[in-house]
Design a protein around this motif. Structure first.
Motif, PDB file in Angstrom:
ATOM      1  N   GLU A  36       0.870  -1.129  -0.096  1.00  0.00           N
ATOM      2  CA  GLU A  36      -0.072  -0.198  -0.001  1.00  0.00           C
ATOM      3  C   GLU A  36       0.908   1.450   0.157  1.00  0.00           C
ATOM      4  N   VAL A  37       1.975   1.268   0.763  1.00  0.00           N
ATOM      5  CA  VAL A  37       2.954   2.509   0.851  1.00  0.00           C
ATOM      6  C   VAL A  37       3.425   2.644  -0.428  1.00  0.00           C
ATOM      7  N   LEU A  38       3.732   1.691  -1.054  1.00  0.00           N
ATOM      8  CA  LEU A  38       4.619   1.410  -2.493  1.00  0.00           C
ATOM      9  C   LEU A  38       3.643   1.906  -3.372  1.00  0.00           C
ATOM     10  N   ARG A  39       2.217   1.287  -3.444  1.00  0.00           N
ATOM     11  CA  ARG A  39       1.089   2.083  -4.391  1.00  0.00           C
ATOM     12  C   ARG A  39       0.928   3.501  -4.403  1.00  0.00           C
ATOM     13  N   VAL A  40       0.776   3.877  -3.097  1.00  0.00           N
ATOM     14  CA  VAL A  40       0.819   5.438  -2.962  1.00  0.00           C
ATOM     15  C   VAL A  40       1.862   6.223  -3.331  1.00  0.00           C
ATOM     16  N   LEU A  41       3.103   5.720  -3.230  1.00  0.00           N
ATOM     17  CA  LEU A  41       4.207   6.356  -3.453  1.00  0.00           C
ATOM     18  C   LEU A  41       4.410   6.562  -5.145  1.00  0.00           C
ATOM     19  N   VAL A  42       4.091   5.324  -5.639  1.00  0.00           N
ATOM     20  CA  VAL A  42       4.169   5.430  -7.298  1.00  0.00           C
ATOM     21  C   VAL A  42       2.914   6.334  -7.772  1.00  0.00           C
ATOM     22  N   SER A  43       1.868   6.186  -7.037  1.00  0.00           N
ATOM     23  CA  SER A  43       0.812   7.176  -7.743  1.00  0.00           C
ATOM     24  C   SER A  43       1.151   8.757  -7.618  1.00  0.00           C
ATOM     25  N   LEU A  44       1.991   8.949  -6.423  1.00  0.00           N
ATOM     26  CA  LEU A  44       2.370  10.411  -6.088  1.00  0.00           C
ATOM     27  C   LEU A  44       3.610  10.995  -7.005  1.00  0.00           C
ATOM     28  N   HIS A  45       4.412  10.021  -7.229  1.00  0.00           N
ATOM     29  CA  HIS A  45       5.711  10.339  -7.869  1.00  0.00           C
ATOM     30  C   HIS A  45       5.666  10.081  -9.438  1.00  0.00           C
ATOM     31  N   ARG A  46       4.665   8.977  -9.603  1.00  0.00           N
ATOM     32  CA  ARG A  46       4.883   8.679 -11.231  1.00  0.00           C
ATOM     33  C   ARG A  46       6.150   8.271 -11.564  1.00  0.00           C
ATOM     34  N   ARG A  47       6.926   9.033 -12.550  1.00  0.00           N
ATOM     35  CA  ARG A  47       8.288   8.462 -13.229  1.00  0.00           C
ATOM     36  C   ARG A  47       9.477   9.221 -12.673  1.00  0.00           C
ATOM     37  N   SER A  48       9.098  10.117 -11.641  1.00  0.00           N
ATOM     38  CA  SER A  48      10.326  10.791 -11.092  1.00  0.00           C
ATOM     39  C   SER A  48      11.313  10.297 -10.324  1.00  0.00           C
ATOM     40  N   LYS A  49      11.258   8.975  -9.824  1.00  0.00           N
ATOM     41  CA  LYS A  49      12.025   8.467  -9.183  1.00  0.00           C
ATOM     42  C   LYS A  49      12.448   7.037  -9.573  1.00  0.00           C
ATOM     43  N   PRO A  50      13.750   6.984 -10.245  1.00  0.00           N
ATOM     44  CA  PRO A  50      13.969   5.610 -10.803  1.00  0.00           C
ATOM     45  C   PRO A  50      14.077   4.210  -9.774  1.00  0.00           C
ATOM     46  N   GLU A  51      14.564   4.708  -8.653  1.00  0.00           N
ATOM     47  CA  GLU A  51      14.492   3.568  -7.636  1.00  0.00           C
ATOM     48  C   GLU A  51      13.111   3.199  -7.084  1.00  0.00           C
ATOM     49  N   LEU A  52      12.254   4.157  -7.227  1.00  0.00           N
ATOM     50  CA  LEU A  52      10.807   3.850  -6.943  1.00  0.00           C
ATOM     51  C   LEU A  52      10.083   2.889  -8.008  1.00  0.00           C
ATOM     52  N   ALA A  53      10.542   3.237  -9.268  1.00  0.00           N
ATOM     53  CA  ALA A  53      10.072   2.281 -10.448  1.00  0.00           C
ATOM     54  C   ALA A  53      10.651   0.925 -10.095  1.00  0.00           C
ATOM     55  N   ILE A  54      11.827   0.635  -9.954  1.00  0.00           N
ATOM     56  CA  ILE A  54      12.644  -0.455  -9.813  1.00  0.00           C
ATOM     57  C   ILE A  54      11.772  -1.129  -8.918  1.00  0.00           C
ATOM     58  N   LEU A  55      11.690  -0.568  -7.453  1.00  0.00           N
ATOM     59  CA  LEU A  55      11.156  -1.474  -6.393  1.00  0.00           C
ATOM     60  C   LEU A  55       9.749  -1.670  -6.787  1.00  0.00           C
ATOM     61  N   ALA A  56       8.988  -0.887  -7.182  1.00  0.00           N
ATOM     62  CA  ALA A  56       7.608  -1.236  -7.732  1.00  0.00           C
ATOM     63  C   ALA A  56       7.653  -2.328  -8.779  1.00  0.00           C
ATOM     64  N   LYS A  57       8.330  -2.466  -9.584  1.00  0.00           N
ATOM     65  CA  LYS A  57       8.460  -3.468 -10.739  1.00  0.00           C
ATOM     66  C   LYS A  57       8.658  -4.662  -9.909  1.00  0.00           C
ATOM     67  N   TRP A  58       9.607  -4.810  -8.843  1.00  0.00           N
ATOM     68  CA  TRP A  58      10.244  -5.919  -8.334  1.00  0.00           C
ATOM     69  C   TRP A  58       8.879  -6.589  -7.426  1.00  0.00           C
ATOM     70  N   ALA A  59       8.135  -5.732  -6.891  1.00  0.00           N
ATOM     71  CA  ALA A  59       7.092  -6.157  -6.085  1.00  0.00           C
ATOM     72  C   ALA A  59       5.909  -6.540  -7.241  1.00  0.00           C
ATOM     73  N   GLY A  60       6.103  -5.962  -8.409  1.00  0.00           N
ATOM     74  CA  GLY A  60       4.824  -6.716  -9.167  1.00  0.00           C
ATOM     75  C   GLY A  60       3.661  -5.632  -9.341  1.00  0.00           C
ATOM     76  N   LEU A  61       4.048  -4.431  -8.813  1.00  0.00           N
ATOM     77  CA  LEU A  61       2.967  -3.309  -8.826  1.00  0.00           C
ATOM     78  C   LEU A  61       3.023  -2.399  -9.858  1.00  0.00           C
ATOM     79  N   HIS A  62       3.947  -2.268 -10.683  1.00  0.00           N
ATOM     80  CA  HIS A  62       4.238  -1.270 -11.628  1.00  0.00           C
ATOM     81  C   HIS A  62       5.048  -1.916 -12.705  1.00  0.00           C
ATOM     82  N   GLU A  63       4.681  -1.284 -14.098  1.00  0.00           N
ATOM     83  CA  GLU A  63       5.459  -1.905 -15.372  1.00  0.00           C
ATOM     84  C   GLU A  63       6.580  -0.772 -15.204  1.00  0.00           C
ATOM     85  N   ALA A  64       7.684  -1.045 -15.373  1.00  0.00           N
ATOM     86  CA  ALA A  64       8.890   0.288 -15.517  1.00  0.00           C
ATOM     87  C   ALA A  64       9.067   0.170 -16.847  1.00  0.00           C
TER      88      ALA A  64
END
Length: 136
Positions: free
Chosen positions: A108-136
């Motif tokens: 949930e924290v990761l989902r919220v961070l992704v929705s707030l940051h979108r593509r501005s943080k590469p490490e967030l995109a990597i973590l989200a993809k690793w967790a299966g939440l986001h296509e990077a």
């Protein structure tokens, strides 16, 4: 909390695992942190996390350490510090990778961070993809 801290003080310096439960000062910290978050006192929780920086919590399992970092991420996010929320999730991943990947609160924290940051943080995109939440 006072009683829990007093009882934990009777144990050795490290938490102990008995009867499928963990007892000790580290476990008291975990529960106090979670309580502050659930009672919507994120700044108190963040202050606790700041006090724990660099502190070892001997006797706690990696999953407990992972949960500590997940709760820290929740506290930082609730206090408005997105960067520290992300850092806490990364620490949770380091301590307990599978837990950080599947735990509902971490997701949930990761989902919220992704929705707030979108593509501005590469490490967030990597973590989200690793967790299966986001296509990077």
């Amino acid at each position: 909390m006072e009683k829990a801290e007093r009882l934990a003080g009777h144990l050795r310096d490290a938490d102990v695992y008995r009867h499928n439960l963990t007892f000790g000062p580290g476990n008291v910290v975990l529960h106090e942190l979670a309580t502050h978050i659930e009672l919507e006192r994120p700044r108190r929780a963040v202050a606790m996390v700041d006090d724990l920086t660099g502190v070892s919590l001997p006797g706690l399992a990696p999953t407990s350490i992972g949960h500590l970092h997940i709760d820290a991420a929740r506290a930082h996010l609730a206090a408005g510090d997105r960067d520290e929320a992300l850092q806490s999730l990364l620490r949770a991943r380091e301590a307990a990778p599978q837990m950080a990947r599947i735990h509902p609160m971490a997701r949930e924290v990761l989902r919220v961070l992704v929705s707030l940051h979108r593509r501005s943080k590469p490490e967030l995109a990597i973590l989200a993809k690793w967790a299966g939440l986001h296509e990077a």
